[in-house]
Write an enzyme that holds these catalytic residues in place. Structure first.
Site, PDB file in Angstrom:
ATOM      1  N   SER A  51     -27.035  21.818 -23.984  1.00  0.00           N
ATOM      2  CA  SER A  51     -25.702  21.199 -23.989  1.00  0.00           C
ATOM      3  C   SER A  51     -25.851  19.680 -24.102  1.00  0.00           C
ATOM      4  CB  SER A  51     -24.958  21.506 -22.692  1.00  0.00           C
ATOM      5  OG  SER A  51     -24.234  22.708 -22.802  1.00  0.00           O
ATOM      6  N   ASN A  97     -24.996  36.905 -22.040  1.00  0.00           N
ATOM      7  CA  ASN A  97     -25.698  35.948 -22.903  1.00  0.00           C
ATOM      8  C   ASN A  97     -27.114  35.649 -22.406  1.00  0.00           C
ATOM      9  OD1 ASN A  97     -26.134  32.672 -23.118  1.00  0.00           O
ATOM     10  ND2 ASN A  97     -25.579  33.638 -25.041  1.00  0.00           N
ATOM     11  N   LYS A 134     -18.041  21.737 -12.478  1.00  0.00           N
ATOM     12  CA  LYS A 134     -17.812  23.136 -12.864  1.00  0.00           C
ATOM     13  C   LYS A 134     -16.325  23.393 -12.933  1.00  0.00           C
ATOM     14  CE  LYS A 134     -20.374  26.845 -13.590  1.00  0.00           C
ATOM     15  NZ  LYS A 134     -21.810  26.857 -13.978  1.00  0.00           N
ATOM     16  N   LYS A 158     -21.073  17.403 -15.524  1.00  0.00           N
ATOM     17  CA  LYS A 158     -21.422  18.377 -16.562  1.00  0.00           C
ATOM     18  C   LYS A 158     -21.472  19.756 -15.948  1.00  0.00           C
ATOM     19  CE  LYS A 158     -22.754  19.423 -20.757  1.00  0.00           C
ATOM     20  NZ  LYS A 158     -21.675  20.456 -20.722  1.00  0.00           N
ATOM     21  N   THR A 176     -30.180  29.206 -22.527  1.00  0.00           N
ATOM     22  CA  THR A 176     -30.429  29.567 -21.124  1.00  0.00           C
ATOM     23  C   THR A 176     -31.600  30.548 -21.066  1.00  0.00           C
ATOM     24  OG1 THR A 176     -28.069  29.299 -20.734  1.00  0.00           O
ATOM     25  CG2 THR A 176     -29.330  30.388 -18.999  1.00  0.00           C
ATOM     26  N   LYS A 226     -29.263  20.790 -10.734  1.00  0.00           N
ATOM     27  CA  LYS A 226     -29.856  21.325 -11.969  1.00  0.00           C
ATOM     28  C   LYS A 226     -30.072  20.200 -12.988  1.00  0.00           C
ATOM     29  CE  LYS A 226     -27.871  25.126 -13.244  1.00  0.00           C
ATOM     30  NZ  LYS A 226     -26.928  26.102 -13.852  1.00  0.00           N
TER      31      LYS A 226
END
Ligand code: GLU
Length: 429
Positions: free
Chosen positions: A356, A219, A104, A68, A188, A92
């Site tokens: 997510s 963002n 990623k 992810k 976030t 994370k």
């Protein structure tokens, strides 16, 4: 490779291993990425020419679930950077206990130089190139620096075209109308806000007496600045890639956000806009922002902003890493010696990937949650994991970063050990 970002990132594992007794196999399993893919993406440009872009997807670990992590469009994207970011995603997801590994992706380009049509062709081309490498049970991309819901929508659409059926759970951070989740865009920032408001009161820091500087107005940074402003914190400085503004008496964040939307530049805000005369302010550079005399510093832009070169000049007693990797390991040691608390990225910015995960769950269940539900679940998770990291850091007298890695490593280690350990195989039967 010695000075690569990845070698710096993986160095961060050395310390936590001193404080927990973990099987050697854990370290062995986390030494290298599980799989890395480099692709070329040919794009027909609006002027008829053909341009080929370099793209990457790295799946670092799948011991706790499918890969992810986001997709970054930026001129500085390299395989080394994407690998480091995939490494951080692994920890994370474990810190906040999501059933995911880490991954990623990225494409090396300046998206501001492409037209919208070119950007769509590039986004679809990237998915064509990596389609065999991703999937809702394999590796699930999402937004990152300079990518957004529209781009995620094109990507999900392209992936579904390739599969000949709709696969909303293949990509998260999509537009709402395409199976996105309420609250994902703000997640976030909201998650970081939950971490900040859980930790600061433990140090007797309360909003009205707390000054904040935020580097990065994308963002995460812009929404977090606004949440802090609304909660009564004094946000005295903000910046974007072109520079920043500073007003010791505090900035009016909602109007800066509004003006930035219009002008695309934070520094233009006070001079071009109607708020120009309302607040006296100073124009500052990104470097100056980091060194301001504030209570809380929030790097929310890119990696390696606080390094050996400027760590001695940082004045803020608290740094919350909203960007991934903004404090280099050498700087981390200097800051720790100086008694500055660094709250690490793998905890502070985990709100994005948490929502997510909620989006992925909703896609797979075909049932959608209210925004209050999403925000409530996010808050519960962020506060709970922050308390655990805080407790670990106090009990073991270790930094927040080391504590967060210990917490993540315990979970990763459990998943690695569940597949068998040395002692299991060698035990006499
Ligand atoms: N790009 C974000 C991060 O670095 C979100 C990743 C995701 O939602 O999968 O955490």
């Amino acid at each position: 490779m010695e000075n690569s970002l990845f070698s710096q990132a993986s160095q961060q594992l050395a310390k936590p291993f001193q404080y927990v007794s973990l099987p050697e196999e854990t370290l062995e399993m986390l030494k290298y990425p599980k799989a890395s893919l480099t692709v070329s993406i040919p794009v027909r440009m609006d002027d008829g020419s053909l341009q080929v872009f370099q793209g990457y997807r790295v799946r670092y670990s799948t011991v706790r679930g499918p890969g992810k992590g986001g997709i970054r469009f930026h001129p500085n994207v390299t395989l080394d950077e994407v690998t480091s970011l995939a490494f951080w995603m692994t920890f994370k997801c474990a810190v906040v206990d999501l059933p995911f590994g880490g991954a990623k992706g990225g494409v090396t380009l300046n998206p501001k130089e492409l037209s919208k049509f070119e950007l769509e062709r590039l986004s679809r081309g990237y998915i064509d190139a990596i389609a065999d490498f991703i999937g809702p049970d394999v590796d699930i991309p999402a937004p990152d620096v300079y990518t957004n819901p529209t781009i995620m929508g094109w990507m999900m659409d392209q992936y579904s075209t390739i599969c000949r059926h709709i696969v909303p759970g293949a990509i998260t951070g999509k537009p709402l109308a395409m199976g996105g989740s309420l609250g994902r865009t703000e997640a976030t920032a909201r998650g970081a806000f939950n971490v900040i408001s859980t930790l600061l009161p433990k140090f007797d820091r309360y909003p009205a007496y707390t000054t904040v500087a935020v580097q990065g107005f994308g963002n995460a940074g812009a929404i977090l600045a606004e949440l802090l402003f609304q909660a009564g914190y004094k946000v005295v400085a903000v910046s974007d890639s072109k520079g920043g503004i500073y007003a010791p008496q505090g900035l009016d964040i909602p109007s800066i956000r509004y003006q930035k939307e219009q002008s695309r530049r934070v520094q233009a805000v006070y001079c071009d806009g109607s708020v120009c005369s309302i607040v006296k302010h100073q124009q500052i550079s990104n470097e100056q922002l980091l060194e301001l005399d504030v209570d809380v510093l929030i790097p929310a832009a890119l990696e390696n902003q606080i390094t050996e070169a400027n760590a001695a000049r940082i004045q803020a007693p608290f740094i919350f890493e909203v960007a991934n990797g903004p404090v280099a390991p050498a700087a981390d040691d200097i800051l720790e010696e100086r008694g500055i608390f660094v709250i690490p990225d793998i905890l502070v910015n985990a709100g994005g990937v948490t929502v997510s995960y909620f989006e992925w769950v909703q896609n797979r269940a075909g049932q959608y949650w209210s925004e209050a539900d999403v925000n409530g679940k996010l808050k519960q998770k962020m506060e709970g994991e922050t308390e655990t990291v805080y407790r670990l850091s106090k009990e073991k007298e270790i930094s927040f970063r080391t504590a967060a890695y210990v917490h993540a490593l315990n979970r990763l280690s459990e998943a690695i050990a569940a597949r068998g350990t040395r002692s299991y195989y060698l035990r006499a039967t």
